[in-house]
Design an enzyme around this catalytic site. Sequence first.
Site, PDB file in Angstrom:
ATOM      1  CB  CYS A 258      -0.980  -0.039   1.169  1.00 32.56           C
ATOM      2  SG  CYS A 258      -2.397   1.053   0.928  1.00 32.56           S
ATOM      3  CG  HIS A 344      -4.251  -3.808   2.692  1.00 28.05           C
ATOM      4  ND1 HIS A 344      -3.472  -3.461   3.772  1.00 28.05           N
ATOM      5  CD2 HIS A 344      -4.589  -2.637   2.096  1.00 28.05           C
ATOM      6  CE1 HIS A 344      -3.354  -2.141   3.844  1.00 28.05           C
ATOM      7  NE2 HIS A 344      -4.032  -1.628   2.832  1.00 28.05           N
ATOM      8  CD  GLU A 346      -2.843  -6.595   5.279  1.00 23.60           C
ATOM      9  OE1 GLU A 346      -3.560  -5.600   5.467  1.00 23.60           O
ATOM     10  OE2 GLU A 346      -2.115  -6.706   4.266  1.00 23.60           O
TER      11      GLU A 346
END
Length: 375
Positions: A258, A344, A346
Site C-alpha cells: 500500500c 492488502h 493480509e
Amino acid sequence: MKYQSKRKALILLEDGTIFYGKSVGDREGTAFGEVCFNTGMTGYQEIFTDPSYYGQLMVATNAHIGNYGTKIAENESGGVKIAGLIVKNFSYTYSRPDADHSLEEFLEANNLFAISDVDTRALVSYIRDNGAMNAVISTRVNDLEGLRKELKEVPNMEGLELASSVSTKEPYFEGDPDAAIKIAALDIGIKKNILRNLAKRGAYIQVFPHDTSYETMEAWNPDGYFISNGPGDPQPLEAAIAAARKIIAADKPLFGICLGHQVIALANGVSTFKMHHGHRGINHPVKNLVTGKGEITSQNHGFAVNREEAEGNADLEVTHLHLNDGTVAGLRMKNKPVFSVQYHPEASPGPHDAEYLFDQFFELINAEVGKDAVV
C-alpha cells in the site's frame, strides 16, 4: 434501542453540499476529515482501527453497522484511527456471543463521534461523481457559518504527511526471537495482521519508527526489509523514500504494501498521484500479469502510482493491475529482490487470494540468504 431520541446532525462537504442525519447516542460532537467510503459488508472494526484511515471520515456503504459488536482481539492497531463515522442504520445491540462490547461502547471508549440515519447511498453516489473532499460531521446544525469557517482550515490530503501520527515512537519486536529469519519493518502505519502473517511464516520482526534510517535498521542485521501501509500522501515521506533507495542499492530483499508500495515507486523515480475517490473495500478485482490469474483483494488507498512512468522505467515491471480502472496494483524490480503491491494481502478484513505474496517474500529472503552462504 438504548436512546429514545437522537440529536440532529449533518454532514457538510467542502463544496457546500449538506446531508442530514442524527447523532449516534445522545451525544454532541463535531469531527473533520476527508470523507471516503468503504464497500465491505463485514470487518468494520478492522477498518476503524486501520492506521491507513487516519484523518478520514468513513462512510459505511453496508446498510447495517454494529450488528455483531466488537472484539478487542480484532483491532488492527492500538485504537480507532478514523476521524469520524457515517452510517445508515446503527445497531445498538449485537448478536455475536463472543463479542466483548457493542459498537456504541467501543466508539465511546475511543471517543469517536458518529452519525447515523444518513442517506449513505446518495452520499456515496455524490463522492463517486465529485471526488473525495474534506468534510465535517456535527450536531451544530444551527451553526453552518462557523462550521464552514473551521472546515476551510482543514488541510487537504494531497501533500499531507500523516505517517508520523500513527507510527510507533520506539522500536519493538514481534514473533519468535529464535526464528531463522529476521525482518526489519518500517512502520508508516502498519496493521497487526501484517506482522502476524510475517511471524507465522517463521520471522522475528523488529518494527521501526517511520523516519528510521537504513543504517539504523541494517545495524540489526536483518535478512529482509518490509515497508508498511499507512495514511496520507507518500510524497512527503522523504526519510522512508531515502531508506528504500538504500535498501535497493544494497541488494536487500524488500517488500512493500500500500503506502509502502508507493514509497518504493518513488524511490525508483516514479511519481504518485491523488485519486478521484480511491479504492476502499474487500472485493476489488486485480489481475496478476505474471500468472494471468485474477485475484479478489482488500484495498484501502487514495493515492496511486503513475502507470505510464512505471511501464517506462527500465528497472521496473508492472506485475498487477486493478481491473476496474487499470491502475498499478503491483510492481517488481527486474534485477533486484524487491516487489510491492497496492492492495492488502493480509486482508483483515477481506479475501485471502493474495496471501501467497508473503510466501514470495520469504522465498526471496531464503534465496538471498542462500546466495550469501555460498559466497
